[in-house]
Design a protein around this motif. Structure first.
Motif, short mmCIF file in Angstrom:
data_model
loop_
_atom_site.label_atom_id
_atom_site.label_comp_id
_atom_site.label_asym_id
_atom_site.label_seq_id
_atom_site.Cartn_x
_atom_site.Cartn_y
_atom_site.Cartn_z
N ALA A 25 -36.35 -10.88 -34.08
CA ALA A 25 -35.69 -10.30 -32.92
C ALA A 25 -36.42 -9.02 -32.50
O ALA A 25 -37.35 -8.58 -33.17
CB ALA A 25 -34.24 -10.03 -33.23
N SER A 26 -35.95 -8.45 -31.43
CA SER A 26 -36.58 -7.23 -30.94
C SER A 26 -36.33 -6.06 -31.89
O SER A 26 -37.01 -5.04 -31.82
CB SER A 26 -36.06 -6.87 -29.55
N SER A 27 -35.35 -6.19 -32.77
CA SER A 27 -35.02 -5.13 -33.71
C SER A 27 -35.83 -5.20 -35.00
O SER A 27 -35.76 -4.30 -35.84
CB SER A 27 -33.53 -5.16 -34.06
N ASP A 28 -36.59 -6.27 -35.16
CA ASP A 28 -37.42 -6.36 -36.37
C ASP A 28 -38.86 -6.67 -35.98
O ASP A 28 -39.63 -5.76 -35.70
CB ASP A 28 -36.86 -7.37 -37.39
N ILE A 29 -39.24 -7.92 -35.93
CA ILE A 29 -40.63 -8.26 -35.63
C ILE A 29 -41.08 -7.69 -34.28
O ILE A 29 -42.19 -7.19 -34.15
CB ILE A 29 -40.84 -9.79 -35.66
N GLY A 30 -40.20 -7.76 -33.30
CA GLY A 30 -40.57 -7.30 -31.97
C GLY A 30 -40.81 -5.81 -31.87
O GLY A 30 -41.54 -5.35 -30.98
N ASP A 31 -40.19 -5.05 -32.78
CA ASP A 31 -40.25 -3.60 -32.66
C ASP A 31 -41.20 -2.93 -33.64
O ASP A 31 -41.51 -1.75 -33.49
CB ASP A 31 -38.84 -3.05 -32.89
N TYR A 32 -41.61 -3.66 -34.67
CA TYR A 32 -42.43 -3.05 -35.73
C TYR A 32 -43.60 -3.95 -36.11
O TYR A 32 -43.47 -5.18 -36.17
CB TYR A 32 -41.58 -2.82 -36.99
N ASN A 33 -44.72 -3.34 -36.41
CA ASN A 33 -45.88 -4.08 -36.92
C ASN A 33 -45.87 -4.09 -38.44
O ASN A 33 -46.87 -3.79 -39.10
CB ASN A 33 -47.18 -3.48 -36.39
N ASN A 71 -41.51 -11.44 -30.50
CA ASN A 71 -40.63 -11.48 -31.66
C ASN A 71 -41.04 -12.51 -32.71
O ASN A 71 -40.27 -12.78 -33.64
CB ASN A 71 -39.19 -11.78 -31.22
N THR A 72 -42.21 -13.10 -32.55
CA THR A 72 -42.66 -14.14 -33.47
C THR A 72 -43.98 -13.77 -34.14
O THR A 72 -44.94 -13.41 -33.47
CB THR A 72 -42.82 -15.48 -32.73
N ALA A 73 -43.98 -13.89 -35.47
CA ALA A 73 -45.20 -13.70 -36.24
C ALA A 73 -45.69 -15.06 -36.72
O ALA A 73 -44.91 -16.01 -36.81
CB ALA A 73 -44.93 -12.80 -37.44
N SER A 74 -46.97 -15.13 -37.01
CA SER A 74 -47.55 -16.39 -37.45
C SER A 74 -48.53 -16.19 -38.59
O SER A 74 -49.25 -15.18 -38.62
CB SER A 74 -48.28 -17.09 -36.30
N LEU A 75 -48.53 -17.14 -39.50
CA LEU A 75 -49.51 -17.19 -40.59
C LEU A 75 -50.36 -18.43 -40.39
O LEU A 75 -49.81 -19.53 -40.24
CB LEU A 75 -48.80 -17.27 -41.94
N THR A 76 -51.67 -18.26 -40.35
CA THR A 76 -52.58 -19.39 -40.22
C THR A 76 -53.41 -19.51 -41.49
O THR A 76 -53.94 -18.52 -41.99
CB THR A 76 -53.51 -19.23 -39.00
N ILE A 77 -53.49 -20.73 -41.99
CA ILE A 77 -54.34 -21.02 -43.14
C ILE A 77 -55.40 -22.00 -42.66
O ILE A 77 -55.08 -23.10 -42.19
CB ILE A 77 -53.55 -21.64 -44.31
N SER A 78 -56.64 -21.59 -42.74
CA SER A 78 -57.73 -22.45 -42.30
C SER A 78 -58.42 -23.08 -43.51
O SER A 78 -58.31 -22.58 -44.64
CB SER A 78 -58.74 -21.65 -41.47
#
Lengths: 110, 121
Positions: A25-33, A71-78
């Protein structure tokens, strides 16, 4: 604070790339790196693989990468390898000094 | 080499208090740059942050557990501890102690091996 939302499972063949999403949400992922990712093999403790959205700790393969959009983070494994089969958890800092985890994603290497 | 080791009863009765200790080796818990935390994982389920504490006793708790959780630090023994009161079967989990990296409270970089605590009469 609600848990972050991850897909229950993802799969891929050796050599392929996969991406695991983590929606907050904007209060967690959206607001902080301050998004981190942990890998957990069965019966083992979690292991940090990504911190502060896209940084890798020393010793973690460059095949692991992280990113964030809104508000979305992603993990990519190549270059998927059999040893990558594990559970993956995202984690974010939120307001009021609270930490929240995602529900976890089981990665199956076909 | 930093090591964290959880210890405590593996079986706790309902309504009683769960008590765990994390012994730290390879680093001083008195360092002002680190926070130390607890995370739990019910069998077959995901991770849940319980709380974190600094050497000076500044604590942050998960709001959903705050009314039942107490964390403390014993710098003389290089240990920190967790107490969770009024436990129920829902508190059955593997409990991990972990360290936040220097100068950052935002994630964990080292984890203990975990200890299973079962709540049952």
């Amino acid at each position: 604070q609600s848990a972050l939302t991850q897909p229950a499972s993802v799969s891929g063949s050796p050599g392929q790339s996969i991406t695991i999403s983590c929606t907050g949400a904007s209060s967690d992922i959206g607001d902080y790196n301050y998004v981190s990712w942990h890998q957990q093999h069965p019966g083992k403790a979690p292991r940090l693989i990504i911190y502060e959205v896209s940084d890798r700790p020393s010793g973690v393969s460059s095949r692991f990468s992280g990113s964030k959009s809104g508000n979305t983070a992603s993990l990519t494994i190549s270059g998927l390898q059999a040893e990558d089969e594990a559970d993956y958890y995202c984690n974010s800092y939120t307001s009021n000094n609270v930490l929240v985890f995602g529900g976890g994603t089981k990665l199956t290497v076909l | 080499q930093l090591q964290l080791l959880e210890s405590g009863p593996g079986l706790v009765k309902p309504s009683e208090t769960l008590s765990l200790i994390c012994t730290v080796s390879g680093a001083s818990i008195s360092s002002s740059t680190y926070y130390w935390g607890w995370v739990r994982q019910p069998p077959g389920k995901g991770l849940e942050w319980i709380g974190s504490i600094s050497y000076s006793g500044t604590v942050y708790y998960n709001p959903s557990l705050k009314s039942r959780v107490t964390m403390s630090v014993d710098t003389s023994k290089n240990q920190f501890s967790l107490r969770l009161s009024s436990v129920t079967a829902a508190d059955t989990a593997v409990y991990y102690c972990a360290r936040h990296p220097s100068g950052s409270y935002h994630h964990f970089d080292y984890w203990g091996q975990g200890t299973l605590v079962t709540v049952s009469s």
